[in-house]
Scaffold this motif. Structure first.
Motif, PDB file in Angstrom:
ATOM      1  N   SER A  82      13.591 -11.087   7.431  1.00  0.00           N
ATOM      2  CA  SER A  82      12.438 -11.696   6.766  1.00  0.00           C
ATOM      3  C   SER A  82      12.013 -10.830   5.574  1.00  0.00           C
ATOM      4  CB  SER A  82      11.268 -11.834   7.747  1.00  0.00           C
ATOM      5  OG  SER A  82      10.780 -10.560   8.100  1.00  0.00           O
ATOM      6  N   ASN A 132      10.407  -5.772   2.751  1.00  0.00           N
ATOM      7  CA  ASN A 132       9.318  -5.029   2.102  1.00  0.00           C
ATOM      8  C   ASN A 132       9.043  -3.707   2.802  1.00  0.00           C
ATOM      9  OD1 ASN A 132       8.936  -6.876   0.080  1.00  0.00           O
ATOM     10  ND2 ASN A 132       7.246  -7.951   1.113  1.00  0.00           N
ATOM     11  N   LYS A 133       9.094  -3.694   4.127  1.00  0.00           N
ATOM     12  CA  LYS A 133       8.871  -2.445   4.876  1.00  0.00           C
ATOM     13  C   LYS A 133       9.972  -1.420   4.571  1.00  0.00           C
ATOM     14  CE  LYS A 133       5.130  -2.396   7.094  1.00  0.00           C
ATOM     15  NZ  LYS A 133       4.156  -1.382   6.739  1.00  0.00           N
ATOM     16  N   PHE A 155       9.127  -9.682   5.108  1.00  0.00           N
ATOM     17  CA  PHE A 155       8.294  -8.599   5.637  1.00  0.00           C
ATOM     18  C   PHE A 155       9.142  -7.362   5.943  1.00  0.00           C
ATOM     19  CE2 PHE A 155       6.465  -6.392   9.311  1.00  0.00           C
ATOM     20  CZ  PHE A 155       5.253  -6.000   8.771  1.00  0.00           C
ATOM     21  N   ILE A 156      10.259  -7.517   6.605  1.00  0.00           N
ATOM     22  CA  ILE A 156      11.112  -6.375   6.968  1.00  0.00           C
ATOM     23  C   ILE A 156      11.740  -5.754   5.722  1.00  0.00           C
ATOM     24  CG2 ILE A 156      13.167  -5.684   8.253  1.00  0.00           C
ATOM     25  CD1 ILE A 156      12.465  -7.844  10.306  1.00  0.00           C
ATOM     26  N   GLU A 183       9.349  -0.130   1.156  1.00  0.00           N
ATOM     27  CA  GLU A 183       8.193   0.778   1.171  1.00  0.00           C
ATOM     28  C   GLU A 183       8.603   2.159   1.669  1.00  0.00           C
ATOM     29  OE1 GLU A 183       4.012   1.215   3.623  1.00  0.00           O
ATOM     30  OE2 GLU A 183       4.819  -0.795   3.320  1.00  0.00           O
TER      31      GLU A 183
END
Length: 142
Positions: A101, A106-107, A103-104, A110
């Protein structure tokens, strides 16, 4: 005839001064004390100088040790940042195939950016430590 009492004048040494007065201490205690005070002051100054030399030598050695530690930390952090990059690349590939996803991704991105920032901060700390070493060892050329 005159008698002996009439011939001797009234003479006293205390009635005559010669223009100067001389006094000499019997034991020279104050002069010896001044010499001893001077010797103590010289010893104290030499001890202060030795103390400053030791402090400076300790600062030089400490700075050198810090440089070595930063070098090791930088090597470790470079490996970590490389690993974060690989994880990010792998996550992007998984995302392209629909197995991850945003989200993952982006993590992972980051973590990769945070690792790079920490690595840059450590580079800066090491450079500052090198400057301190050059300063303490009187090798800093401006």
């Amino acid at each position: 005839a005159t008698s002996q009492a009439d011939v001797t004048p009234n003479y006293s040494v205390n009635d005559y001064t010669w223009g100067f007065d001389f006094a000499m201490p019997l034991f020279f205690r104050s002069a010896r004390a001044d010499v001893q005070r001077g010797q103590v002051k010289i010893l104290e100054t030499n001890l202060d100088l030795d103390n400053k030399r030791n402090e400076l030598q300790n600062k030089i050695e400490s700075s050198w040790q810090q440089q070595l530690l930063y070098r090791e930390q930088i090597a470790l952090m470079e490996r970590n940042v490389d690993s974060y990059r690989r994880l990010l690349d792998g996550e992007r590939i998984k995302f392209e195939f629909g197995e991850s996803s945003v989200f993952i991704v982006n993590k992972r991105q980051e973590k990769y950016i945070d690792g790079q920032l920490i690595l840059i901060e450590t580079y800066i700390k090491r450079q500052l430590q090198i400057l301190m070493y050059l300063y303490f060892s009187n090798q800093l050329i401006i």
